[in-house]
Design a protein around this motif. Structure first.
Motif, short mmCIF file in Angstrom:
data_model
loop_
_atom_site.label_atom_id
_atom_site.label_comp_id
_atom_site.label_asym_id
_atom_site.label_seq_id
_atom_site.Cartn_x
_atom_site.Cartn_y
_atom_site.Cartn_z
N SER A 21 0.80 -1.23 0.00
CA SER A 21 0.00 0.00 0.00
C SER A 21 0.83 1.28 0.00
O SER A 21 0.30 2.35 -0.26
CB SER A 21 -0.93 0.02 1.21
OG SER A 21 -0.18 0.13 2.41
N SER A 51 -4.02 -1.83 2.17
CA SER A 51 -4.76 -2.64 1.21
C SER A 51 -5.93 -3.35 1.93
O SER A 51 -5.84 -3.65 3.11
CB SER A 51 -3.85 -3.67 0.54
OG SER A 51 -3.32 -4.56 1.51
N TYR A 52 -7.01 -3.57 1.19
CA TYR A 52 -8.14 -4.35 1.71
C TYR A 52 -7.70 -5.80 1.61
O TYR A 52 -7.44 -6.31 0.52
CB TYR A 52 -9.39 -4.06 0.86
CG TYR A 52 -10.66 -4.69 1.36
CD1 TYR A 52 -11.06 -4.55 2.68
CD2 TYR A 52 -11.47 -5.40 0.50
CE1 TYR A 52 -12.25 -5.11 3.13
CE2 TYR A 52 -12.66 -5.96 0.94
CZ TYR A 52 -13.04 -5.81 2.25
OH TYR A 52 -14.21 -6.37 2.70
N GLN A 95 -9.42 -3.38 6.46
CA GLN A 95 -8.64 -2.30 5.87
C GLN A 95 -8.65 -1.12 6.82
O GLN A 95 -9.71 -0.66 7.24
CB GLN A 95 -9.24 -1.87 4.53
CG GLN A 95 -8.51 -0.72 3.88
CD GLN A 95 -9.19 -0.26 2.60
OE1 GLN A 95 -10.41 -0.24 2.50
NE2 GLN A 95 -8.40 0.12 1.63
N ASP A 120 -4.71 -9.95 -0.62
CA ASP A 120 -5.65 -8.92 -1.04
C ASP A 120 -7.02 -9.54 -1.26
O ASP A 120 -7.14 -10.71 -1.67
CB ASP A 120 -5.18 -8.26 -2.32
CG ASP A 120 -4.02 -7.29 -2.09
OD1 ASP A 120 -3.77 -6.91 -0.94
OD2 ASP A 120 -3.38 -6.91 -3.08
#
Length: 123
Positions: A21, A51-52, A95, A120
């Motif tokens: 990220s 990041s999710y 996140q 991810d």
């Protein structure tokens, strides 16, 4: 019994960007030689987001050092007050993000210390 411990001044520690990220963090695990957990301090400026993702093995503890901060767990987005802690089990999407005008600082600890455990999540 050995008195083997470590200490670090987080304010003075080197911050490095996350590979996924770009969010700055201090890797306390590396700095302190942690072997049973992966602690990091994350600094999120306005507009920053991790990041999710989900973890495969790690349970994670999220603690807001300065905020209030913002987090997304699954489909829920929420404010998290300074001093609050959240436990998130493996496989649960999460996140940390900052859509405010204030700096946010999180202490995030994952255990067991699995390397490259995050994946991810497709949106």
């Amino acid at each position: 019994m050995a008195n083997d411990y470590g200490m670090i001044d987080v304010a003075e520690a080197e911050r490095t960007p996350s590979a996924s990220s770009g969010t700055d963090h201090v890797d306390l695990g590396s700095e302190l030689g942690c072997t049973e957990m992966r602690p990091k301090v994350w600094d999120l400026s306005p507009g920053d987001a991790m990041s999710y993702h989900r973890q495969t093995e790690q349970e994670e503890l999220y603690y807001v050092l300065s905020g209030p901060a913002r987090i997304r767990i699954g489909d829920e987005r929420m404010d998290v007050p300074e001093g609050a802690a959240i436990r998130i089990p493996p496989e649960t999407p999460r996140q940390v993000f900052n859509d405010t005008d204030e700096e946010h600082r999180w202490l995030i600890i994952g255990a067991p210390p699995a390397e490259n455990d995050g994946r991810d999540v497709e949106e």
